[in-house]
Motif scaffolding. Structure first.
Motif, mmCIF file in Angstrom:
data_model
loop_
_atom_site.group_PDB
_atom_site.id
_atom_site.type_symbol
_atom_site.label_atom_id
_atom_site.label_comp_id
_atom_site.label_asym_id
_atom_site.label_seq_id
_atom_site.Cartn_x
_atom_site.Cartn_y
_atom_site.Cartn_z
ATOM 1 N N VAL A 2 60.695 -51.140 -21.745
ATOM 2 C CA VAL A 2 61.315 -50.004 -21.830
ATOM 3 C C VAL A 2 60.675 -49.381 -23.228
ATOM 4 C CG1 VAL A 2 63.503 -48.767 -22.250
ATOM 5 C CG2 VAL A 2 63.326 -50.885 -20.698
ATOM 6 N N TYR A 32 63.415 -48.266 -13.745
ATOM 7 C CA TYR A 32 64.453 -48.258 -15.025
ATOM 8 C C TYR A 32 65.799 -48.780 -14.402
ATOM 9 C CZ TYR A 32 67.268 -47.636 -19.040
ATOM 10 O OH TYR A 32 68.108 -47.642 -20.154
ATOM 11 N N TYR A 33 66.608 -49.552 -14.717
ATOM 12 C CA TYR A 33 67.870 -50.197 -14.311
ATOM 13 C C TYR A 33 68.768 -49.744 -15.405
ATOM 14 C CZ TYR A 33 65.274 -52.686 -10.684
ATOM 15 O OH TYR A 33 64.514 -53.066 -9.574
ATOM 16 N N SER A 34 69.487 -48.897 -15.344
ATOM 17 C CA SER A 34 70.382 -48.274 -16.553
ATOM 18 C C SER A 34 71.388 -48.990 -16.495
ATOM 19 C CB SER A 34 70.532 -46.887 -16.048
ATOM 20 O OG SER A 34 71.260 -46.688 -14.768
ATOM 21 N N THR A 35 71.818 -50.180 -15.973
ATOM 22 C CA THR A 35 72.838 -50.827 -16.220
ATOM 23 C C THR A 35 72.561 -51.877 -17.179
ATOM 24 O OG1 THR A 35 73.717 -50.524 -13.845
ATOM 25 C CG2 THR A 35 74.920 -52.250 -15.324
ATOM 26 N N ARG A 36 72.478 -51.475 -18.325
ATOM 27 C CA ARG A 36 72.204 -52.160 -19.490
ATOM 28 C C ARG A 36 73.087 -51.783 -20.925
ATOM 29 N NH1 ARG A 36 66.201 -52.904 -19.702
ATOM 30 N NH2 ARG A 36 66.132 -51.940 -17.762
ATOM 31 N N THR A 57 77.717 -52.819 -20.469
ATOM 32 C CA THR A 57 77.403 -52.484 -19.508
ATOM 33 C C THR A 57 78.551 -51.779 -18.482
ATOM 34 O OG1 THR A 57 78.047 -54.524 -18.788
ATOM 35 C CG2 THR A 57 75.727 -54.037 -18.868
ATOM 36 N N LYS A 79 71.491 -41.242 -18.204
ATOM 37 C CA LYS A 79 71.471 -42.762 -19.330
ATOM 38 C C LYS A 79 69.966 -42.815 -19.662
ATOM 39 C CE LYS A 79 75.443 -45.005 -17.401
ATOM 40 N NZ LYS A 79 75.756 -46.439 -16.855
ATOM 41 N N THR A 101 67.760 -51.372 -26.455
ATOM 42 C CA THR A 101 68.132 -51.655 -25.094
ATOM 43 C C THR A 101 67.936 -53.283 -24.888
ATOM 44 O OG1 THR A 101 66.193 -51.506 -23.962
ATOM 45 C CG2 THR A 101 67.536 -49.484 -24.281
ATOM 46 N N ARG A 103 68.192 -56.568 -21.902
ATOM 47 C CA ARG A 103 67.846 -56.642 -20.523
ATOM 48 C C ARG A 103 68.823 -56.269 -19.395
ATOM 49 N NH1 ARG A 103 69.012 -61.410 -17.977
ATOM 50 N NH2 ARG A 103 69.481 -62.347 -19.725
ATOM 51 N N ALA A 104 68.205 -55.638 -18.386
ATOM 52 C CA ALA A 104 69.171 -54.825 -17.475
ATOM 53 C C ALA A 104 70.336 -56.186 -16.858
ATOM 54 C CB ALA A 104 68.480 -54.537 -16.162
ATOM 55 N N PHE A 105 71.636 -55.653 -16.841
ATOM 56 C CA PHE A 105 72.684 -56.349 -16.334
ATOM 57 C C PHE A 105 73.243 -57.550 -17.236
ATOM 58 C CE2 PHE A 105 72.401 -53.995 -12.600
ATOM 59 C CZ PHE A 105 71.200 -54.070 -12.184
#
Length: 132
Positions: A2, A32-36, A57, A79, A101, A103-105
């Protein structure tokens, strides 16, 4: 990976306000996984990097004790932008401010959620200087 780019820093007198922005992106072709978890940190010369504000999250927000009631973190609906509204600035707010940021999740709701080691990607920082 990112990419994060901060802007909005500058010099203000005590009692003034600044709004920091952070653009969040990834390389073309990457998802890009925005759930982070996302956050603002700051670091003054000779001091450790400290958390200013964190969004986990689930959207819950935590602030560092020294900025509660003065700073507000927010993010765009998509996001891909993170903001920090800073009011009633004090000379002790002088520092380099970084967005970050995780890591996602990754769950950052626990005690370690406001530690720098929880976050993987960092911007280059934007300087905030508050004069008395």
């Amino acid at each position: 990976q990112v990419q994060l780019v901060e802007s909005g820093g500058g010099s203000v007198q005590a009692g003034g306000s600044l709004r920091l922005s952070c653009g969040i992106s990834v390389a073309p072709g990457q998802a890009y996984y925005s759930t982070r978890c996302v956050a603002w940190f700051r670091q003054a010369p000779g001091n450790e990097r400290e958390a200013v504000a964190v969004i986990d999250t689930d959207g819950r927000i935590r602030y560092g004790d020294s900025v509660k009631g003065r700073f507000t973190i927010s993010q765009s609906n998509a996001k891909n932008n993170l903001y920090l509204q800073m009011n009633s600035l004090k000379p002790e707010d002088t520092a380099m401010y970084y967005c970050a940021t995780a890591r996602a999740f990754l769950n950052c709701g626990g005690p370690t959620g406001m530690l720098p080691r929880t976050f993987n990607d960092w911007g280059q920082g934007t300087q905030v200087t508050v004069s008395s």
